[in-house]
Design an enzyme around this catalytic site. Structure first.
Site, PDB file in Angstrom:
ATOM      1  N   GLU A   1       0.823  -1.211   0.000  1.00  0.00           N
ATOM      2  CA  GLU A   1       0.000   0.000   0.000  1.00  0.00           C
ATOM      3  C   GLU A   1       0.857   1.260   0.000  1.00  0.00           C
ATOM      4  OE1 GLU A   1      -2.845  -0.702  -0.780  1.00  0.00           O
ATOM      5  OE2 GLU A   1      -2.931  -2.772  -0.114  1.00  0.00           O
TER       6      GLU A   1
ATOM      7  N   TYR B   1      -1.979  -7.730 -10.678  1.00  0.00           N
ATOM      8  CA  TYR B   1      -0.909  -7.824  -9.687  1.00  0.00           C
ATOM      9  C   TYR B   1       0.289  -8.634 -10.165  1.00  0.00           C
ATOM     10  CZ  TYR B   1      -4.338  -6.033  -6.329  1.00  0.00           C
ATOM     11  OH  TYR B   1      -5.259  -5.257  -5.673  1.00  0.00           O
TER      12      TYR B   1
END
Length: 617
Positions: A362, A445
């Site tokens: 993050e 991803y």
């Protein structure tokens, strides 16, 4: 002749706009005050928003996102959960008979989400508007001309949904308020037009701007949020002296928290009465706040994660560019991990390795999503893939793990599994439209990481490092596209890469090369796929010497520089003639006995069948 002159004139007038399509950015500055009713999980909001039209277009309408409206029975998000093959397990209930039911469909009026507009004005004039799902369409009374500004005043009421999806209330870990997607947010307008994606669960794009936020809430709450807390001595939890007084800001049993953030494109916060706050400082970087629940079962992991988090910001500064804001805040909340401007909300009851991993991921988004403003609704693989790539490299260095020529072969294995599954769709597909969450997850991803690692194979390790440096220098705060990154890589390397991006991003074609035959004088290679690539061919001779044959593909229009890997140590490098992509066969001439031949021993070429890449005698 006259017609030709007119055509050339039109070209001259049109080309500057085309060439500079990313040279302008809309600007939106928010000044908000909200008053929270913590018992009902509702709040009253008041916003003054200044919007600057830097585009070459006159705007007759503007649009806002009303994300909370997705958390209502009958919404597009509700329908999506029961009409996708593999719905998000956090959002559905699976019955004993296998029937899938949406959790949204079970929400009652008291626990749905909503954002209801009660007043909206442009420069003091009332506006007409209509709500369509999670989009608010606003008809302007005065068209917004190029270069003009408008001030919008909005009053609204919102209810925080009971169901947590990034944001919501009463998380499984006991956090009262996870406030993400919580305010009416101005939609993005750019060279591609308005971005008006209905909220069905994916992510975002928005214009950059400044945020001044005042949150009035019961005084025993502690808040972690985007930006800088401007009155920490007047609120609970942040004062270094432990001061929890409410001073003159006290209003009955409430206190006002004031936050300021510059040049971000989303603001998030979380609040709970049990939050504890600690702080660290990165070298030449931000103050990093850790806001977690007062829970001894998680305290040890959170405390031990602080130093590696500081090291992460220092790694990113050295390798991907300086973090430009004063603060970064990690808050326990939400339903997993999600990045916002200078803040992330993550679930906190994790192992140390999982906690560090999600913090790294993050926080890395602070570059690829929040510093660059990459469009997650269109180029999700660029945001998530680049973030995962940086996160993994940082982890390897900080925790002193072995670094192979391919830094993350596990990403390749995930991509290969998808490519063989029958579920793969082109990586350029809009994020919301994948047929399965599985395909979206791997493409975004995993295959996004493979794109970069394989790009390193194509242009060379040092050129990829320089590409990231130049990309940071030229594209921060500008909402770059994959084309902008590719063009940066081309300028750095001097190589043509259009074919690579087109085939790897826009199609599901795969790479498959083989060593077909080996004789005393030749090595026969074959392209078994419809995806041309340059080839590194390592030949180990019977006498113990090594030679690295480099075969550029014709479309490169050049060669990558030599790379310094242990695998290539003492190997003579020989550059051969380019392989023409229309010919599946290629012959390499040799002059002495061979022991072993390998196509790409670094394992960075995403070859779907590596078993035929090695030939031994």
């Amino acid at each position: 002749m006259k017609n030709r002159f007119c055509f050339l004139l039109l070209q001259l007038l049109w080309m500057p706009l085309w060439a500079q399509e990313n040279s302008w950015q809309q600007r939106v500055d928010y000044d908000m005050e909200i008053d929270v009713d913590h018992a009902k999980f509702q709040y009253d909001g008041k916003m003054k928003l200044e919007y600057t039209n830097h585009s070459p277009d006159q705007l007759d309408k503007v649009y806002f996102h009303l994300y909370y409206n997705a958390f209502q029975p009958g919404s597009a998000m509700d329908a999506r959960l029961t009409n996708i093959k593999d719905p998000d397990g956090r959002m559905v209930i699976k019955e004993a008979d296998g029937t899938i039911k949406s959790r949204i469909a079970a929400l009652t009026d008291e626990n749905i989400g909503f954002q209801k507009i009660s007043s909206l004005k442009q420069n003091g004039k009332n506006l007409s508007y209509k709500v369509s799902g999670t989009i608010l369409e606003v008809q302007l009374v005065d068209a917004l001309k190029p270069g003009a500004k408008a001030t919008f005043d909005m009053i609204w009421k919102a209810q925080v949904p009971e169901l947590i999806r990034r944001g919501g209330r009463n998380s499984k870990e006991g956090v009262d308020f996870s406030m993400t997607q919580w305010y009416p947010k101005m939609a993005q307008y750019d060279a591609f037009g308005w971005h008006l994606d209905e909220y069905v669960g994916r992510e975002f794009i928005a214009p950059f701007g400044d945020f001044d936020i005042k949150i009035k809430i019961q005084k025993d709450y502690v808040i972690g949020a985007s930006g800088k807390l401007m009155n920490q001595d007047a609120v609970k939890g942040y004062s270094e002296k432990g001061n929890t007084k409410t001073a003159s800001l006290k209003n009955s049993d409430k206190v006002i928290w004031q936050f300021h953030a510059e040049n971000i494109h989303d603001f998030a916060w979380a609040a709970d009465k049990e939050f504890l706050v600690t702080k660290q400082k990165a070298v030449d970087g931000p103050e990093i706040y850790f806001v977690r629940m007062n829970d001894e079962t998680t305290a040890k992991n959170w405390k031990e994660a602080e130093v590696p988090t500081v090291q992460f910001f220092e790694y990113m500064r050295r390798n991907f560019g300086k973090y430009p804001w004063e603060t970064y805040t990690i808050v326990q909340g939400g339903d997993g991990g999600m990045e916002y401007g200078t803040v992330t909300l993550i679930t906190g009851k994790r192992s140390f390795e999982s906690l560090v991993g999600v913090i790294y991921h993050e926080a890395a988004h602070s570059w690829f999503q929040h510093l660059f403003g990459i469009n997650e609704t269109v180029d999700e693989w660029m945001d998530e893939g680049f973030t995962s790539y940086a996160e993994h490299l940082a982890y390897l260095e900080i925790f002193k793990k072995p670094v192979e020529p391919n830094p993350n072969y596990a990403a390749y294995e995930g991509y290969f599994a998808l490519a063989k599954s029958g579920y793969e769709e082109p990586m350029s597909l809009l994020a919301d439209y994948y047929d399965t969450n599985y395909a979206y997850g791997v493409q975004a991803y995993v295959k996004g990481q493979v794109y970069l690692i394989q790009l390193e194979y194509i242009i060379g390790k040092e050129n990829l490092k320089k590409t990231f440096s130049e990309f940071y220098k030229n594209w921060k705060f500008k909402h770059p596209t994959p084309n902008d990154f590719r063009r940066t890589a081309e300028k750095v390397s001097g190589l043509n890469l259009k074919w690579y991006e087109n085939l790897f991003v826009n199609t599901t074609r795969t790479v498959d090369y083989s060593i077909e035959n080996l004789s005393d004088t030749t090595i026969e290679l074959k392209n078994l796929s419809n995806f041309p690539m340059p080839i590194d061919l390592l030949v180990e001779y019977a006498d113990g010497s090594k030679e690295l044959f480099y075969i550029p593909n014709l479309e490169l229009r050049g060669e990558k520089p030599a790379e310094d890997f242990e695998l290539y140590k003492n190997a003579k490098r020989t550059i051969l003639e380019p392989w023409i992509w229309t010919n599946p066969n290629y012959t390499v001439k040799i002059s002495k006995a061979v022991k072993r031949v390998t196509i790409d021993p670094t394992l960075r070429l995403a070859d779907l069948n590596y078993s035929n890449n090695i030939y031994s005698k």
